[in-house]
Structures are given as structure tokens and as C-alpha cells.
Write a protein that holds these residues in place. Structure first.
Motif, PDB file in Angstrom:
ATOM      1  N   TYR A   1      23.210 -25.438  81.591  1.00  0.00           N
ATOM      2  CA  TYR A   1      22.023 -26.031  80.977  1.00  0.00           C
ATOM      3  C   TYR A   1      22.270 -26.160  79.486  1.00  0.00           C
TER       4      TYR A   1
ATOM      5  N   GLU B   1      19.678 -27.430  75.718  1.00  0.00           N
ATOM      6  CA  GLU B   1      18.296 -27.596  75.246  1.00  0.00           C
ATOM      7  C   GLU B   1      17.652 -28.875  75.774  1.00  0.00           C
ATOM      8  N   ASN B   2      18.448 -29.842  76.238  1.00  0.00           N
ATOM      9  CA  ASN B   2      17.909 -31.106  76.746  1.00  0.00           C
ATOM     10  C   ASN B   2      17.643 -31.089  78.249  1.00  0.00           C
TER      11      ASN B   2
ATOM     12  N   ARG C   1      15.984 -30.911  81.647  1.00  0.00           N
ATOM     13  CA  ARG C   1      14.574 -31.116  81.986  1.00  0.00           C
ATOM     14  C   ARG C   1      14.201 -30.638  83.386  1.00  0.00           C
TER      15      ARG C   1
ATOM     16  N   ARG D   1      20.637 -34.361  82.123  1.00  0.00           N
ATOM     17  CA  ARG D   1      19.551 -33.435  81.747  1.00  0.00           C
ATOM     18  C   ARG D   1      19.137 -32.531  82.918  1.00  0.00           C
TER      19      ARG D   1
ATOM     20  N   HIS E   1      15.071 -21.660  76.261  1.00  0.00           N
ATOM     21  CA  HIS E   1      15.961 -22.505  75.465  1.00  0.00           C
ATOM     22  C   HIS E   1      16.052 -23.958  75.923  1.00  0.00           C
ATOM     23  N   ALA E   2      15.641 -24.261  77.141  1.00  0.00           N
ATOM     24  CA  ALA E   2      15.721 -25.633  77.654  1.00  0.00           C
ATOM     25  C   ALA E   2      14.319 -26.230  77.735  1.00  0.00           C
ATOM     26  N   SER E   3      14.270 -27.519  78.006  1.00  0.00           N
ATOM     27  CA  SER E   3      12.994 -28.248  78.108  1.00  0.00           C
ATOM     28  C   SER E   3      12.639 -28.485  79.576  1.00  0.00           C
TER      29      SER E   3
ATOM     30  N   GLN F   1      10.992 -29.125  82.862  1.00  0.00           N
ATOM     31  CA  GLN F   1       9.711 -29.669  83.294  1.00  0.00           C
ATOM     32  C   GLN F   1       9.381 -29.301  84.741  1.00  0.00           C
TER      33      GLN F   1
ATOM     34  N   TYR G   1      11.154 -36.489  86.507  1.00  0.00           N
ATOM     35  CA  TYR G   1      11.138 -35.433  85.489  1.00  0.00           C
ATOM     36  C   TYR G   1      12.279 -35.574  84.486  1.00  0.00           C
TER      37      TYR G   1
END
Length: 164
Positions: free
Chosen positions: A12, A14-15, A17, A71, A105-107, A109, A163
Motif C-alpha cells: 500500500y 498513501e494513495n 483507496r 491505488r 497512512h492510506a486513503s 475508502q 472506489y
């Protein structure tokens, strides 16, 4: 039965999803040193098809790049367990992974679990801790060939796109 420990860190950044979780790496995946490493597992083919992308070359580096560019975060529900071969139905004494670092740390969803056992284990061991529901996706394992031949298999996987 011998207790096995998960051999890799999650993929993973930070981007990322979505987070896709299997149960525990199969012997063939461990031998090939990456997630969904059995040559007959159709995870990579399925995700590439859903995203209208080329399937990545079967190396850990290319598959990692494919996931991050798409992502998508990947890991497994279990940190350790006792298991016979690749048989999820034989899993005993499971210990869940800690997903807090990924969620921090990740986004992320949406969380998806692949296969019935991975979904059951997440629901029992992880959801009570993190409060994040996971959506079931049918297994891409060679053991699930009958369902994979049906159109609804790919239709169920199509939901990941919304997502990303």
C-alpha cells in the motif's frame, strides 16, 4: 499442525483507496514470494480485466507496481495460523493482522475480502476491533473454478472500480 506466520508486509501507499484481503498466503504464493502467486489463481487477470489494464508480469516487483498504480492495497486477514496446505477450511488458531497502520497512512475508502473463509475471519476477528465493514468478493483461487466461469463472478468484482 505447524503454526505459520505471514511472510510479507502489506502492499500500500498513501494513495491506496481500496484494501483487498485474502485469508492467508497459499504454499504456492509463499514459494513464489508474493500475493496470489499460484499460477492458476486468477486474481491478477481479474483485477486487470475489471480495470481495463494489461495483466502485470508475474514478478513481485511488477505486481507491486500494478497494485500501487491502481491505488489498490493488498494484504491478508491473518498474521498467523495453523493450516493444512492451502485449505482455508483447515485453519485453526488464527491471529489477525493489525490494519491500523494502513488505515492511518492510506486513503482507504473500502475494504474487500476474497473468499468465504477470509470474509468470515475478518468479520469475526477484525471488524470488532476496527469497526470497518468489509465487502465479500468471490475467491480467485483455483478451488473456485465453477463460479469463476459464470458471468456474475466478474460482475461482483466490478464493484471495486467505484472506489478507485
Amino acid at each position: 499442525m505447524e503454526r505459520l506466520f505471514h511472510p510479507w508486509k502489506p502492499v500500500y501507499d498513501e494513495n491506496s483507496r481500496i484494501l483487498i484481503l485474502g485469508s492467508f498466503p497459499s504454499p504456492k504464493s509463499r514459494e513464489n514470494n508474493f500475493y496470489y502467486g499460484h499460477p492458476q489463481n486468477i486474481f491478477w487477470k481479474t483485477v486487470a480485466k475489471v480495470l481495463n489494464e494489461e495483466e502485470p508480469l508475474p514478478t513481485p516487483e511488477e505486481r507491486r507496481k500494478f497494485l500501487l498504480n491502481s491505488r489498490i492495497a493488498v494484504w491478508d486477514v491473518l498474521e498467523s495460523c495453523e493450516i493444512i496446505g492451502a485449505r482455508d477450511d483447515s485453519i485453526q488458531n488464527p491471529t489477525a493482522n493489525d490494519f491500523s497502520e494502513i488505515f492511518h497512512h492510506a486513503s482507504i475508502q473500502k475494504v474487500f475480502t476474497t473468499g468465504k473463509k477470509g470474509s468470515q475471519l475478518y468479520e469475526r476477528l477484525c471488524y470488532p476491533v476496527n469497526g470497518i465493514k468489509a465487502e465479500y468478493l468471490p475467491s480467485t483461487s483455483p478451488a473456485n473454478r465453477a463460479l469463476q466461469a459464470k458471468p456474475e463472478f466478474l460482475e461482483k468484482w466490478e464493484c471495486i472500480k467505484q472506489y478507485l
